[in-house]
Scaffold this active site. Structure first.
Site, short mmCIF file in Angstrom:
data_model
loop_
_atom_site.label_atom_id
_atom_site.label_comp_id
_atom_site.label_asym_id
_atom_site.label_seq_id
_atom_site.Cartn_x
_atom_site.Cartn_y
_atom_site.Cartn_z
N ASP A 48 0.84 -1.19 0.00
CA ASP A 48 0.00 0.00 0.00
C ASP A 48 0.88 1.25 0.00
OD1 ASP A 48 -2.76 0.52 -0.03
OD2 ASP A 48 -2.72 1.25 2.04
N ASP A 49 0.57 2.19 -0.87
CA ASP A 49 1.18 3.53 -0.80
C ASP A 49 2.70 3.55 -0.96
OD1 ASP A 49 -1.39 4.39 -0.18
OD2 ASP A 49 -0.98 4.74 1.94
N CYS A 87 -6.16 4.51 -3.56
CA CYS A 87 -6.23 3.05 -3.41
C CYS A 87 -7.31 2.34 -4.20
CB CYS A 87 -6.42 2.69 -1.93
SG CYS A 87 -5.15 3.33 -0.86
N HIS A 141 -9.47 -3.03 -2.12
CA HIS A 141 -9.72 -2.03 -1.09
C HIS A 141 -10.99 -2.46 -0.35
CE1 HIS A 141 -8.99 1.90 0.68
NE2 HIS A 141 -10.29 1.99 0.80
N ASP A 270 0.06 0.08 -5.06
CA ASP A 270 -1.13 0.63 -5.74
C ASP A 270 -0.88 2.05 -6.28
OD1 ASP A 270 -1.07 1.58 -3.11
OD2 ASP A 270 -3.19 1.19 -2.71
N HIS A 271 0.08 2.76 -5.72
CA HIS A 271 0.44 4.11 -6.20
C HIS A 271 1.59 4.61 -5.35
CE1 HIS A 271 -1.69 5.27 -2.63
NE2 HIS A 271 -2.74 4.62 -3.06
#
Ligand SMILES: *[C@@H]1O[C@H](CO)[C@@H](O)[C@H](O)[C@H]1NC(C)=O
Ligand SMILES: *[C@@H]1O[C@H](CO)[C@@H](O)[C@H](O)[C@H]1NC(C)=O
Ligand SMILES: *[C@@H]1O[C@H](CO)[C@@H](O)[C@H](O)[C@H]1NC(C)=O
Ligand SMILES: *[C@@H]1O[C@H](CO)[C@@H](O)[C@H](O)[C@H]1NC(C)=O
Length: 486
Positions: A48-49, A87, A141, A270-271
């Site tokens: 994540d992130d 997300c 998510h 995810d980013h």
């Protein structure tokens, strides 16, 4: 994290995920066991992130020896981009292999199967092809965007498992890896002069924290005091190292189970995340710092030789051991690629039929793809014949987008609800430049109006790699944006 449970005989796909620290890193993976002798398992790790602040991406400060070790046996994509830097839209996009304009998910508030189309997902496709699929932690998510069930029962063979993460919230030992005096600041901490206000996101999440409120930072542009900037960056890097240890335990367990010789491992996020670049402290933008993600594929016997008998490919690496040698990176690909390509690539690598390209529109088509099969970039054998691979300039273009409720930053600019979206920023990233147009958007019709241009951005990678000097309005380049128009 405890070691993986021993696989049942027909164990074919495992999803694994983990939330870490206040930045909520999720590590998710999907692995597959096999019944046919040459079928490959798949372990998909989704953090994540996570921006590419990793040793294997050239970061000199961050300690990530386990991910670096994975990279040393993988093909690593230097220029991989998410389709939307938040997300749920990003995950639904790459898990279905469709862009946000097809999933019609730009916020957190709809389930694509009822809202846009009954699109198949990566795990669903594997499941339908004889794999057992399992999810641990944050793969989809949670919430409405996966029907409060991580898209069960369609995607998973077993109910998804969510390990508790609260007990790690106060884990501070990893901060010792990053003494505050060693923490560098973002090289470009100012809000760029020529940045159109619509492109800026006011990072409201972090402002809600009590300790940040006490700083009395002005909204939307006010800078965070330098000492506090260091603390935020320290926490982020500490989270990366903690996450790295979890990846290390996971891969070491895979080795112990003798599964590294028949398991494909994909690692991504995810980013990205801004840590002060352009004066921002969040995702929610079209800047590379929030759209660019790590992406690597380990394919047994292909991206690296199989280890000799009794040798481990992924022995656990301790990030606190400063004597450990840095790993030589494996193969690197600089071509621009997109997360929406994960679906066809994993299908192809596992020997499944690669879903056909989507027609336009494709809302009625359950199984098709909007991304490329990246096997060609991996330079592996057994490539399918795919005319889209060759001589197509799209091959080296990545598209991203971000919605806004208004031309100027306001309370909901980071995460506008669908009904509030008035502007969509569409980005084209090539190896040479990023070009973004912010255009009028009708959320009831899901229609962008490209003749209603609110603002534009143009950055050349060579002269302005950090994207601080918007030259969209420069008379010198006056004609260029039109010629670049999609
Ligand atoms: C959607 O797809 C799933 C999985 O193929 C299927 O079980 C379900 O019936 C489909 N729903 C509709 C409304 O077509
Ligand atoms: C979403 O979940 C609800 C509650 O479990 C269920 O009744 C509904 O059928 C699900 N939607 C789809 C499209 O499967
Ligand atoms: C912090 O920086 C100093 C000076 O460059 C260096 O000697 C030290 O090893 C660094 N500490 C860590 C934990 O990286
Ligand atoms: C917060 O900052 C504003 C100016 O941005 C100032 O007027 C106000 O007094 C400050 N409040 C506190 C409690 O420091």
């Amino acid at each position: 994290m405890s070691p993986l449970p021993p696989p049942p005989p027909d164990w074919r796909l495992l999803g694994f995920s983990l939330l870490v620290g206040s930045f909520c890193f999720a590590l998710e993976s999907a692995a597959q066991g096999n019944s046919a002798t040459d079928a490959l398992n798949v372990l998909l790790i989704i953090v994540d992130d996570l921006r590419p602040s990793l040793g294997c991406y050239g970061d000199k400060l961050v300690r990530s020896p386990n991910i670096d070790q994975l990279a040393s046996h993988s093909i690593l994509f230097q220029n991989a981009f998410a389709q939307q830097a938040v997300c749920a839209p990003s995950r639904v996009s790459f898990l279905t292999g469709r862009r946000p304009d097809t999933t019609r998910l730009y916020d957190f508030n709809s389930y694509w199967r009822v809202h846009s189309g009954n699109f198949s997902t990566i795990p669903q496709y594997f499941k339908e092809n004889g794999y057992v699929t399992m999810s641990v932690g944050k793969v989809f998510h949670p919430g409405i965007s996966s029907n409060h069930s991580d898209d069960s029962p369609y995607s998973w063979s077993f109910p998804p498992y969510h390990p508790s993460s609260e007990k790690y919230e106060n884990t501070k030992e990893f901060q010792k890896l990053y003494p505050l005096e060693n923490i560098t600041l973002a090289p470009d901490p100012q809000v760029p002069d020529g940045l159109p206000p619509v492109a800026y996101n006011p990072w409201m999440d972090i402002r809600e924290r009590e300790d940040v409120q006490a700083l009395n930072i002005s909204v939307p542009y006010g800078p965070i005091p330098v000492d506090f900037q260091r603390k935020i960056r320290q926490s982020y890097f500490a989270s990366v190292s903690y996450l790295d240890t979890q990846v290390g335990h996971l891969l070491s367990a895979l080795d112990d189970l003798h599964l590294t010789s028949n398991t494909i491992i994909a690692f991504t996020s995810d980013h990205g995340w801004a840590l002060g670049e352009h004066g921002e402290w969040a995702k929610y933008s079209n800047f590379d710092i929030t759209t660019r993600v790590p992406l690597m594929f380990y394919v047994p016997g292909k991206t690296t030789p199989l280890p000799g008998a009794g040798k481990k490919l992924f022995p656990y690496q301790d990030p606190f051991d400063s004597t450990s040698e840095s790993m030589d990176p494996g193969g690197h690909v600089t071509d621009l690629v997109e997360l929406v390509s994960l679906f066809p690539t994993l299908a192809g690598l596992a020997g499944l039929q690669v879903p056909p390209w989507c027609p336009i529109p494709s809302f009625h088509v359950e199984l098709c793809r909007e991304g490329q099969n990246l096997q060609r970039h991996l330079q592996l054998h057994d490539l399918e014949e795919d005319p889209h691979f060759l001589g197509n300039p799209r091959e080296s273009i990545a598209y991203s987008q971000y919605p806004r409720p208004a031309d100027s930053p306001q309370w909901n600019s980071d995460k506008p609800s669908l009904k509030d979206i008035k502007i969509m920023g569409y980005s084209i990233r090539t190896i040479d430049y990023r070009y973004t147009v912010w255009v009028g958007f009708n959320p009831a019709e899901f229609l962008a109006n490209f003749s209603d241009i609110h603002a534009g951005e143009l950055y050349f990678v060579d002269s302005d790699p950090l994207q601080d000097h918007n030259i969209y309005n420069d008379s010198q380049h006056g004609d260029l944006p039109h010629s670049l128009k999609p």
